[in-house]
Design an enzyme around this catalytic site. Structure first.
Site, PDB file in Angstrom:
ATOM      1  N   THR A 211       4.846  26.618  24.926  1.00 59.38           N
ATOM      2  CA  THR A 211       4.490  26.667  23.503  1.00 59.38           C
ATOM      3  C   THR A 211       4.258  25.281  22.919  1.00 59.38           C
ATOM      4  O   THR A 211       3.287  25.057  22.186  1.00 59.38           O
ATOM      5  CB  THR A 211       5.591  27.386  22.708  1.00 59.38           C
ATOM      6  OG1 THR A 211       5.730  28.716  23.210  1.00 59.38           O
ATOM      7  CG2 THR A 211       5.254  27.443  21.224  1.00 59.38           C
TER       8      THR A 211
ATOM      9  N   ALA B 171      -7.367   4.608  -4.866  1.00 55.85           N
ATOM     10  CA  ALA B 171      -7.211   3.165  -4.668  1.00 55.85           C
ATOM     11  C   ALA B 171      -7.310   2.787  -3.198  1.00 55.85           C
ATOM     12  O   ALA B 171      -7.908   1.765  -2.844  1.00 55.85           O
ATOM     13  CB  ALA B 171      -5.868   2.714  -5.244  1.00 55.85           C
ATOM     14  N   ASP B 172      -6.734   3.619  -2.315  1.00 51.60           N
ATOM     15  CA  ASP B 172      -6.764   3.312  -0.893  1.00 51.60           C
ATOM     16  C   ASP B 172      -8.185   3.313  -0.349  1.00 51.60           C
ATOM     17  O   ASP B 172      -8.548   2.481   0.495  1.00 51.60           O
ATOM     18  CB  ASP B 172      -5.888   4.292  -0.113  1.00 51.60           C
ATOM     19  CG  ASP B 172      -6.215   5.753  -0.398  1.00 51.60           C
ATOM     20  OD1 ASP B 172      -6.846   6.054  -1.431  1.00 51.60           O
ATOM     21  OD2 ASP B 172      -5.822   6.610   0.423  1.00 51.60           O
TER      22      ASP B 172
ATOM     23  N   ASP C 124       0.857  -1.188   0.000  1.00 50.38           N
ATOM     24  CA  ASP C 124       0.000   0.000   0.000  1.00 50.38           C
ATOM     25  C   ASP C 124       0.892   1.235   0.000  1.00 50.38           C
ATOM     26  O   ASP C 124       1.551   1.530   0.999  1.00 50.38           O
ATOM     27  CB  ASP C 124      -0.912  -0.016   1.233  1.00 50.38           C
ATOM     28  CG  ASP C 124      -1.646   1.296   1.438  1.00 50.38           C
ATOM     29  OD1 ASP C 124      -2.047   1.903   0.433  1.00 50.38           O
ATOM     30  OD2 ASP C 124      -1.818   1.713   2.606  1.00 50.38           O
ATOM     31  N   VAL C 125       0.928   1.955  -1.113  1.00 47.53           N
ATOM     32  CA  VAL C 125       1.811   3.109  -1.263  1.00 47.53           C
ATOM     33  C   VAL C 125       1.019   4.392  -1.046  1.00 47.53           C
ATOM     34  O   VAL C 125       0.123   4.723  -1.828  1.00 47.53           O
ATOM     35  CB  VAL C 125       2.467   3.133  -2.655  1.00 47.53           C
ATOM     36  CG1 VAL C 125       3.418   4.318  -2.765  1.00 47.53           C
ATOM     37  CG2 VAL C 125       3.204   1.829  -2.924  1.00 47.53           C
TER      38      VAL C 125
ATOM     39  N   ASN D 297       4.193   7.419   3.381  1.00 45.77           N
ATOM     40  CA  ASN D 297       4.751   6.108   3.704  1.00 45.77           C
ATOM     41  C   ASN D 297       4.129   5.017   2.841  1.00 45.77           C
ATOM     42  O   ASN D 297       3.001   5.155   2.355  1.00 45.77           O
ATOM     43  CB  ASN D 297       4.505   5.765   5.183  1.00 45.77           C
ATOM     44  CG  ASN D 297       5.296   6.644   6.115  1.00 45.77           C
ATOM     45  OD1 ASN D 297       6.503   6.811   5.961  1.00 45.77           O
ATOM     46  ND2 ASN D 297       4.625   7.237   7.099  1.00 45.77           N
TER      47      ASN D 297
ATOM     48  N   ASP E 268      -9.659   7.262   7.426  1.00 47.83           N
ATOM     49  CA  ASP E 268      -8.270   6.838   7.206  1.00 47.83           C
ATOM     50  C   ASP E 268      -7.349   8.033   7.427  1.00 47.83           C
ATOM     51  O   ASP E 268      -7.351   8.996   6.668  1.00 47.83           O
ATOM     52  CB  ASP E 268      -8.112   6.298   5.790  1.00 47.83           C
ATOM     53  CG  ASP E 268      -6.742   5.657   5.555  1.00 47.83           C
ATOM     54  OD1 ASP E 268      -5.844   5.821   6.411  1.00 47.83           O
ATOM     55  OD2 ASP E 268      -6.571   4.996   4.516  1.00 47.83           O
TER      56      ASP E 268
END
Length: 262
Positions: free
Chosen positions: A184, A108-109, A6-7, A11, A129
């Site tokens: 901060t 696609a994901d 899974d690209v 990552n 996701d």
């Protein structure tokens, strides 16, 4: 064994399934400049570390939202695994009824997540996701993919704050000790985390109201667990939903090809 890849924009997540079970998984940085040989050697090392080799892999499926990387990955699969990979895209059989104006626009994901979500958790569903972009997908009770929402991911939000405000530092995304920051860094952590939780809860609430349903809400992606721990709208966290969906798609298409005698 089946190798799934899974690209994403930031990552790539890799996994090996054996008899339907995810037995190994890895995460590496997406690098658009790597060659097929560089990817081949990197994956060879990952496999060998777990006592595996290219020869153990009998099938490959790839999902990518980064088109420039696909040529190198397909060449790598054919050169080192001696396998032509199945690629999630036009021509693949998903079983999804996509109600998008242009179904080819659906990433696609998102397709892979929907396939896994329906098979594992039924419908109706909202799948969130948490990636480089955060996507919200709605699947109705008839298992139709109805569409969704796309927002900047939490890391993009944090980087925008750092890059556009000269005196603010780059921070780690983690839960602060209090919503009221005493310095901060903790103030930024509170703002980014709880601001994002508020966004998730607001979008999910509006999606439910518009759908007039109470869908199960599934979260996946790198920061899903952190967000889910602070939110009251996420029902299930499945960090490997996309990898599971890839395996399901591989099995579905392998069966169809076998039935056709291909």
């Amino acid at each position: 064994m089946i190798f799934v890849l899974d690209v994403g924009n930031t990552n790539a997540v890799l996994g090996v399934f054996e008899e339907g079970k995810l037995c190994q998984h890895w995460r590496m940085e997406t690098d658009r400049h790597k060659t097929e040989d560089e990817y081949g050697m990197l994956i060879k090392q990952l496999l060998e570390h777990e006592g595996l080799s290219f020869g153990d892999i009998k099938g490959i499926i790839v999902s990518s939202v980064v088109p420039p990387i696909m040529f190198a990955l397909e060449r790598m699969c054919e050169k080192y695994f001696k396998i032509k990979p199945l690629v999630v895209g036009p021509g693949i059989k998903t079983g999804l009824n996509i109600k998008y104006e242009n179904p080819r626009e659906v990433g696609a994901d998102r397709i892979v997540n929907a396939v896994a979500g329906i098979q594992l958790y039924g419908s109706p569903l909202i799948i969130v996701d948490f990636g480089t972009a955060t996507t919200y997908c709605y699947i109705n009770e008839e298992k139709h993919y109805m569409g969704g929402v796309i927002t900047p991911g939490i890391m993009i939000s944090a980087e925008a704050l750092y890059s556009r405000a000269a005196k603010l530092p780059r921070i780690e995304i983690t839960k602060p000790s209090s919503i009221v920051g005493k310095n901060t860094v903790s103030a930024m952590q509170a703002g980014i985390l709880y601001g994002y939780v508020g966004q998730v809860e607001g979008i999910v609430k509006r999606m439910k109201e518009e759908a007039k349903q109470e869908p199960t809400v599934i979260a996946t992606g790198g920061l899903a667990k952190l967000i889910a721990e602070e939110s009251n709208v996420i029902d299930i966290v499945d960090p490997f939903l996309t990898l599971k969906g890839l395996y399901m798609l591989y099995e579905r298409n392998a069966i169809l090809q076998h039935e056709k005698g291909e």
